[in-house]
Design a protein around this motif. Structure first.
Motif, PDB file in Angstrom:
ATOM      1  N   ALA A 112    -124.405  13.502 -22.935  1.00  0.00           N
ATOM      2  CA  ALA A 112    -124.351  14.876 -22.649  1.00  0.00           C
ATOM      3  C   ALA A 112    -125.755  15.566 -22.140  1.00  0.00           C
ATOM      4  CB  ALA A 112    -124.014  15.675 -23.772  1.00  0.00           C
ATOM      5  N   LEU A 113    -126.957  14.814 -22.759  1.00  0.00           N
ATOM      6  CA  LEU A 113    -128.133  14.928 -22.389  1.00  0.00           C
ATOM      7  C   LEU A 113    -128.532  14.724 -21.045  1.00  0.00           C
ATOM      8  CD1 LEU A 113    -131.004  16.041 -23.192  1.00  0.00           C
ATOM      9  CD2 LEU A 113    -131.496  14.061 -23.966  1.00  0.00           C
ATOM     10  N   VAL A 114    -128.214  13.405 -20.746  1.00  0.00           N
ATOM     11  CA  VAL A 114    -128.223  12.966 -19.224  1.00  0.00           C
ATOM     12  C   VAL A 114    -127.537  13.780 -18.158  1.00  0.00           C
ATOM     13  CG1 VAL A 114    -127.861  11.104 -17.658  1.00  0.00           C
ATOM     14  CG2 VAL A 114    -128.699  10.637 -19.985  1.00  0.00           C
ATOM     15  N   LEU A 115    -126.378  14.108 -18.626  1.00  0.00           N
ATOM     16  CA  LEU A 115    -125.486  15.123 -17.752  1.00  0.00           C
ATOM     17  C   LEU A 115    -126.246  16.464 -17.482  1.00  0.00           C
ATOM     18  CD1 LEU A 115    -121.796  14.299 -18.790  1.00  0.00           C
ATOM     19  CD2 LEU A 115    -123.082  13.634 -16.705  1.00  0.00           C
ATOM     20  N   MET A 116    -126.851  16.939 -18.706  1.00  0.00           N
ATOM     21  CA  MET A 116    -127.327  18.161 -18.381  1.00  0.00           C
ATOM     22  C   MET A 116    -128.729  18.048 -17.609  1.00  0.00           C
ATOM     23  SD  MET A 116    -126.219  20.705 -19.836  1.00  0.00           S
ATOM     24  CE  MET A 116    -126.010  21.613 -21.519  1.00  0.00           C
ATOM     25  N   GLY A 167    -120.220   4.572 -15.408  1.00  0.00           N
ATOM     26  CA  GLY A 167    -119.710   3.262 -15.746  1.00  0.00           C
ATOM     27  C   GLY A 167    -120.715   2.718 -16.716  1.00  0.00           C
ATOM     28  N   ILE A 168    -121.997   2.893 -16.588  1.00  0.00           N
ATOM     29  CA  ILE A 168    -122.916   2.564 -17.592  1.00  0.00           C
ATOM     30  C   ILE A 168    -122.723   3.179 -19.103  1.00  0.00           C
ATOM     31  CG2 ILE A 168    -125.450   2.554 -18.351  1.00  0.00           C
ATOM     32  CD1 ILE A 168    -126.098   1.984 -15.416  1.00  0.00           C
ATOM     33  N   PHE A 169    -122.609   4.385 -18.919  1.00  0.00           N
ATOM     34  CA  PHE A 169    -122.189   5.263 -20.222  1.00  0.00           C
ATOM     35  C   PHE A 169    -120.878   4.711 -20.803  1.00  0.00           C
ATOM     36  CE2 PHE A 169    -125.602   8.378 -19.238  1.00  0.00           C
ATOM     37  CZ  PHE A 169    -126.316   8.459 -20.449  1.00  0.00           C
ATOM     38  N   VAL A 170    -119.899   4.442 -19.991  1.00  0.00           N
ATOM     39  CA  VAL A 170    -118.764   3.799 -20.578  1.00  0.00           C
ATOM     40  C   VAL A 170    -119.010   2.419 -21.336  1.00  0.00           C
ATOM     41  CG1 VAL A 170    -116.229   2.678 -19.917  1.00  0.00           C
ATOM     42  CG2 VAL A 170    -117.133   5.228 -19.030  1.00  0.00           C
ATOM     43  N   LEU A 171    -119.751   1.618 -20.632  1.00  0.00           N
ATOM     44  CA  LEU A 171    -119.957   0.581 -21.206  1.00  0.00           C
ATOM     45  C   LEU A 171    -120.693   0.470 -22.700  1.00  0.00           C
ATOM     46  CD1 LEU A 171    -121.114  -1.781 -18.045  1.00  0.00           C
ATOM     47  CD2 LEU A 171    -118.929  -1.846 -19.614  1.00  0.00           C
ATOM     48  N   LEU A 172    -121.776   1.662 -22.619  1.00  0.00           N
ATOM     49  CA  LEU A 172    -122.504   1.736 -23.860  1.00  0.00           C
ATOM     50  C   LEU A 172    -121.403   2.370 -25.097  1.00  0.00           C
ATOM     51  CD1 LEU A 172    -125.752   3.272 -22.621  1.00  0.00           C
ATOM     52  CD2 LEU A 172    -125.359   1.074 -23.546  1.00  0.00           C
ATOM     53  N   ILE A 173    -120.685   3.123 -24.511  1.00  0.00           N
ATOM     54  CA  ILE A 173    -119.661   3.659 -25.573  1.00  0.00           C
ATOM     55  C   ILE A 173    -118.818   2.397 -26.119  1.00  0.00           C
ATOM     56  CG2 ILE A 173    -117.821   5.281 -25.849  1.00  0.00           C
ATOM     57  CD1 ILE A 173    -119.261   7.197 -23.876  1.00  0.00           C
ATOM     58  N   LEU A 174    -118.335   1.529 -25.144  1.00  0.00           N
ATOM     59  CA  LEU A 174    -117.527   0.586 -25.437  1.00  0.00           C
ATOM     60  C   LEU A 174    -118.260  -0.422 -26.386  1.00  0.00           C
ATOM     61  CD1 LEU A 174    -115.482  -0.379 -22.136  1.00  0.00           C
ATOM     62  CD2 LEU A 174    -114.596   0.547 -24.363  1.00  0.00           C
ATOM     63  N   LEU A 175    -119.518  -0.698 -26.136  1.00  0.00           N
ATOM     64  CA  LEU A 175    -120.065  -1.747 -26.946  1.00  0.00           C
ATOM     65  C   LEU A 175    -120.399  -0.894 -28.415  1.00  0.00           C
ATOM     66  CD1 LEU A 175    -121.962  -4.005 -27.239  1.00  0.00           C
ATOM     67  CD2 LEU A 175    -123.730  -2.816 -26.162  1.00  0.00           C
ATOM     68  N   SER A 176    -120.744   0.016 -28.243  1.00  0.00           N
ATOM     69  CA  SER A 176    -120.922   1.112 -29.578  1.00  0.00           C
ATOM     70  C   SER A 176    -119.766   0.884 -30.435  1.00  0.00           C
ATOM     71  CB  SER A 176    -121.173   2.350 -29.356  1.00  0.00           C
ATOM     72  OG  SER A 176    -121.028   3.157 -30.547  1.00  0.00           O
ATOM     73  N   LEU A 177    -118.276   1.028 -30.016  1.00  0.00           N
ATOM     74  CA  LEU A 177    -117.066   1.208 -30.549  1.00  0.00           C
ATOM     75  C   LEU A 177    -116.599  -0.446 -31.025  1.00  0.00           C
ATOM     76  CD1 LEU A 177    -115.066   3.575 -28.345  1.00  0.00           C
ATOM     77  CD2 LEU A 177    -115.841   3.933 -30.595  1.00  0.00           C
ATOM     78  N   THR A 178    -117.079  -1.269 -30.293  1.00  0.00           N
ATOM     79  CA  THR A 178    -116.827  -2.726 -30.439  1.00  0.00           C
ATOM     80  C   THR A 178    -117.681  -2.995 -31.572  1.00  0.00           C
ATOM     81  OG1 THR A 178    -116.429  -3.240 -28.340  1.00  0.00           O
ATOM     82  CG2 THR A 178    -116.869  -4.985 -29.541  1.00  0.00           C
ATOM     83  N   THR A 179    -119.056  -2.591 -31.908  1.00  0.00           N
ATOM     84  CA  THR A 179    -119.973  -2.885 -32.578  1.00  0.00           C
ATOM     85  C   THR A 179    -119.381  -2.176 -34.340  1.00  0.00           C
ATOM     86  OG1 THR A 179    -121.796  -2.826 -31.434  1.00  0.00           O
ATOM     87  CG2 THR A 179    -122.059  -2.753 -33.796  1.00  0.00           C
ATOM     88  N   ILE A 180    -118.684  -1.204 -34.053  1.00  0.00           N
ATOM     89  CA  ILE A 180    -118.239  -0.449 -35.275  1.00  0.00           C
ATOM     90  C   ILE A 180    -116.799  -1.085 -35.838  1.00  0.00           C
ATOM     91  CG2 ILE A 180    -116.785   1.805 -35.918  1.00  0.00           C
ATOM     92  CD1 ILE A 180    -118.855   3.283 -33.721  1.00  0.00           C
ATOM     93  N   VAL A 181    -116.182  -1.325 -34.794  1.00  0.00           N
ATOM     94  CA  VAL A 181    -114.763  -2.258 -35.156  1.00  0.00           C
ATOM     95  C   VAL A 181    -115.283  -3.501 -35.807  1.00  0.00           C
ATOM     96  CG1 VAL A 181    -112.671  -3.497 -34.221  1.00  0.00           C
ATOM     97  CG2 VAL A 181    -113.271  -1.155 -33.362  1.00  0.00           C
TER      98      VAL A 181
END
Length: 118
Positions: free
Chosen positions: A41-45, A75-89
């Protein structure tokens, strides 16, 4: 980028931030896991406030059109979110495995104590 589009995107991002803050307030979302969402959100702002940054970044990286640069950043943010979710799982999977092992040991201990009692 027209001023109308910038205002519209700004309102959308504010709604997005309000949803994240509301989820944090209700404790439906852990702060540790929301940092990627808040960073996006910060980057988008920043991009909405200074759209010329996209043009300069496009030139620097060698991407022909700024629209493609936006897709690359997305795409970079989607990859970061996927990496974050994979780490959580992965963390939750390890935690569940340890809990299952502990429960199995406790059940065995209960069975052994019941056998000794009889």
């Amino acid at each position: 980028m027209s001023i109308n589009l910038r205002i519209f995107l700004f309102i959308i991002i504010l709604v997005y931030l309000l949803i994240i803050i509301n989820l944090l307030r209700k404790k439906s979302l852990n702060l540790r896991y929301s940092l990627t969402w808040l960073a996006s959100a910060l980057v988008l702002m920043i991009i909405i406030a200074f759209p010329e940054l996209i043009y300069k970044f496009s030139e620097t990286v060698g991407i022909v059109t700024p629209a493609n640069t936006v897709f690359v950043i997305e795409g970079i943010f989607v990859l970061l979110i996927l990496l974050s979710l994979t780490t959580i799982v992965s963390h939750l999977n390890d935690h569940n495995r340890r809990l299952v092992q502990l429960i199995a040991l406790l059940e065995k201990r209960i069975r052994d104590l019941e056998k000794n009692k009889e």
